[in-house]
Design a protein around this motif. Structure first.
Motif, PDB file in Angstrom:
ATOM      1  N   GLY A 109      22.873 -35.131 -35.088  1.00 27.51           N
ATOM      2  CA  GLY A 109      23.539 -34.119 -35.491  1.00 27.51           C
ATOM      3  C   GLY A 109      24.794 -34.523 -36.084  1.00 27.51           C
ATOM      4  N   ASN A 110      25.299 -33.438 -37.201  1.00 27.98           N
ATOM      5  CA  ASN A 110      26.369 -33.722 -38.008  1.00 27.98           C
ATOM      6  C   ASN A 110      27.634 -33.886 -37.159  1.00 27.98           C
ATOM      7  N   ASP A 111      27.613 -33.537 -35.895  1.00 30.54           N
ATOM      8  CA  ASP A 111      28.721 -33.605 -34.909  1.00 30.54           C
ATOM      9  C   ASP A 111      29.252 -35.010 -34.631  1.00 30.54           C
ATOM     10  N   ILE A 134      29.668 -34.126 -48.021  1.00 27.93           N
ATOM     11  CA  ILE A 134      28.498 -33.648 -48.824  1.00 27.93           C
ATOM     12  C   ILE A 134      27.310 -32.884 -47.919  1.00 27.93           C
ATOM     13  N   ASP A 135      27.503 -31.562 -48.126  1.00 28.35           N
ATOM     14  CA  ASP A 135      26.918 -30.585 -47.317  1.00 28.35           C
ATOM     15  C   ASP A 135      26.734 -29.169 -47.742  1.00 28.35           C
ATOM     16  N   ALA A 136      25.775 -28.601 -47.487  1.00 22.67           N
ATOM     17  CA  ALA A 136      25.556 -27.168 -48.011  1.00 22.67           C
ATOM     18  C   ALA A 136      26.650 -26.203 -47.330  1.00 22.67           C
ATOM     19  N   LEU A 138      30.358 -25.862 -44.616  1.00 21.83           N
ATOM     20  CA  LEU A 138      31.724 -26.706 -44.516  1.00 21.83           C
ATOM     21  C   LEU A 138      31.929 -27.213 -43.320  1.00 21.83           C
ATOM     22  N   ASP A 139      31.130 -26.746 -42.123  1.00 26.23           N
ATOM     23  CA  ASP A 139      31.102 -27.547 -41.089  1.00 26.23           C
ATOM     24  C   ASP A 139      32.701 -27.321 -40.250  1.00 26.23           C
ATOM     25  N   VAL A 140      33.279 -26.146 -40.416  1.00 26.61           N
ATOM     26  CA  VAL A 140      34.750 -26.028 -40.066  1.00 26.61           C
ATOM     27  C   VAL A 140      34.665 -24.907 -39.077  1.00 26.61           C
ATOM     28  N   HIS A 149      30.221 -29.497 -31.785  1.00 28.00           N
ATOM     29  CA  HIS A 149      28.881 -29.469 -31.983  1.00 28.00           C
ATOM     30  C   HIS A 149      28.810 -29.807 -33.422  1.00 28.00           C
ATOM     31  N   SER A 150      27.594 -29.462 -34.233  1.00 29.95           N
ATOM     32  CA  SER A 150      27.085 -29.983 -35.474  1.00 29.95           C
ATOM     33  C   SER A 150      27.920 -29.223 -36.855  1.00 29.95           C
ATOM     34  N   GLY A 151      28.319 -28.122 -36.196  1.00 31.82           N
ATOM     35  CA  GLY A 151      29.111 -27.224 -37.210  1.00 31.82           C
ATOM     36  C   GLY A 151      30.701 -27.208 -37.026  1.00 31.82           C
ATOM     37  N   PHE A 227      27.300 -37.704 -45.432  1.00 25.18           N
ATOM     38  CA  PHE A 227      26.452 -36.894 -46.294  1.00 25.18           C
ATOM     39  C   PHE A 227      25.396 -36.312 -45.247  1.00 25.18           C
ATOM     40  N   ASP A 228      25.430 -34.901 -45.260  1.00 22.93           N
ATOM     41  CA  ASP A 228      24.431 -33.892 -44.555  1.00 22.93           C
ATOM     42  C   ASP A 228      23.259 -33.894 -45.313  1.00 22.93           C
ATOM     43  N   LEU A 229      21.975 -34.274 -44.943  1.00 23.46           N
ATOM     44  CA  LEU A 229      21.014 -34.118 -45.619  1.00 23.46           C
ATOM     45  C   LEU A 229      20.516 -32.621 -46.050  1.00 23.46           C
ATOM     46  N   ASP A 230      21.043 -31.646 -45.536  1.00 24.03           N
ATOM     47  CA  ASP A 230      20.765 -30.152 -45.863  1.00 24.03           C
ATOM     48  C   ASP A 230      21.406 -29.860 -47.196  1.00 24.03           C
ATOM     49  N   SER A 231      22.311 -30.800 -47.769  1.00 26.25           N
ATOM     50  CA  SER A 231      22.956 -30.559 -49.185  1.00 26.25           C
ATOM     51  C   SER A 231      21.811 -30.594 -50.301  1.00 26.25           C
TER      52      SER A 231
HETATM   53 MN    MN Z   1      26.581 -30.280 -41.849  1.00 28.05          MN
END
Ligand code: MN
Length: 306
Positions: A109-111, A134-136, A138-140, A149-151, A227-231
């Protein structure tokens, strides 16, 4: 195969390499964020696709990866509680950096990006650190009952006194997947948001990314590219926790990975959210392709320096 080696054939076990692969086999942070689990299998499937992709001596771009050393440090042990997995990851990533290696961390996970950012801050306390996400998304997001968590990775980073928002760029974020409150928060912190629509025409993404690297490197000593692949659009990266219909193309992701590898100030790269339970092969090849192009970039960096 004789006369036709693959990327996996030139990778040594251990952590003594210029590029060091490290796996973070966890999706607890995805679950806490309400996402679909499965990314804990990412590192294992990533390695299995690595055996089938990536010519070490690439005759098209004329770069030979035998000019650098690539090591595989294995995975953070699986099955730990979230907080312990983050501590173990942060310590391992920091030790690779202190050893002179360039970590490429595969999630999970992005965490993972919060402990990874801390590892760079800890390993280089005198350096000004710059970060591109790099992400769709902001994860804030705020913590969930006090748990990361991942966000939440980049909120934790922006709240850290060792870091300033003016050293932070959100790249290829999508307004349809981002709340106004979170976008305002990033801007109030001094961060920059480069929206996906700003980089979606022609070959604009790679060029905008190289410019973003250049802007941060002008004021920072050391860079972390996350780099988050969901971008990447779901038609090219279906196997992620939260697929998006639009987004970057695979070709652009490879160009950006190469640019990150080639930049002399990039000291850390992480790749998040490969979820092989949702889709294994296409996304697995894409994830390995990002690693391969990153390594080609690093090899071109050493060439330029010598
Ligand atoms: Mn992410």
């Amino acid at each position: 195969m004789a006369g036709d080696p693959g990327l996996a054939d030139i990778i040594e076990k251990g952590q003594d390499g210029q590029v060091v692969l490290l796996g973070f086999p966890y999706d607890t942070g995805v679950e806490i964020n309400g996402g679909r689990v499965g990314a804990r299998h990412g590192p294992e499937k990533f390695r299995s696709w690595m055996r089938r992709y990536g010519t070490p001596d690439n005759p098209e771009v004329n770069i030979d990866l035998s000019g650098i050393t690539i090591a595989d440090a294995g995975d953070i042990p699986a099955g730990l509680p979230l907080e312990q997995s983050h501590t173990a990851l942060g310590e391992k990533t920091a030790s690779i950096i202190q050893n002179g290696g360039l970590p490429f961390v595969v999630g999970g996970g992005n965490d993972q990006s919060w402990p990874n950012a801390c590892a760079l801050l800890d390993a280089k306390p005198d350096n000004l650190i710059g970060v591109i996400n790099i992400d769709a998304h902001l994860d804030v997001r705020l913590l969930n009952d006090g748990r990361a968590h991942s966000g939440s990775s980049f909120r934790l980073l922006l709240e850290d006194s060792r870091f300033s928002g003016s050293q932070f760029i959100e790249f290829a974020a999508q307004g349809s997947q981002v709340s106004r409150e979170h976008a305002d928060y990033v801007k109030e912190k001094g961060g920059q948001i480069i929206w996906y629509t700003e980089v979606s025409r022609g070959d604009a993404a790679a060029e905008a990314f190289r410019n973003a690297l250049g802007r941060l490197s002008w004021k920072c000593d050391s860079l972390f590219v996350s780099f988050d692949l969901d971008s990447i659009r779901a038609s090219e990266a279906p196997g992620v926790s939260c697929p998006g219909i639009m987004g970057l193309r695979a070709k652009e992701a490879f160009q950006m990975a190469f640019a990150a590898g080639a930049h002399p100030k990039v000291d850390l790269f992480d790749l998040s959210e490969y979820n092989p339970v949702i889709e294994e092969e296409h996304t697995g090849r894409l994830a390995v392709g990002i690693f391969y192009h990153f390594c080609l970039g690093v090899a071109s960096r050493r060439k330029a320096a010598s």
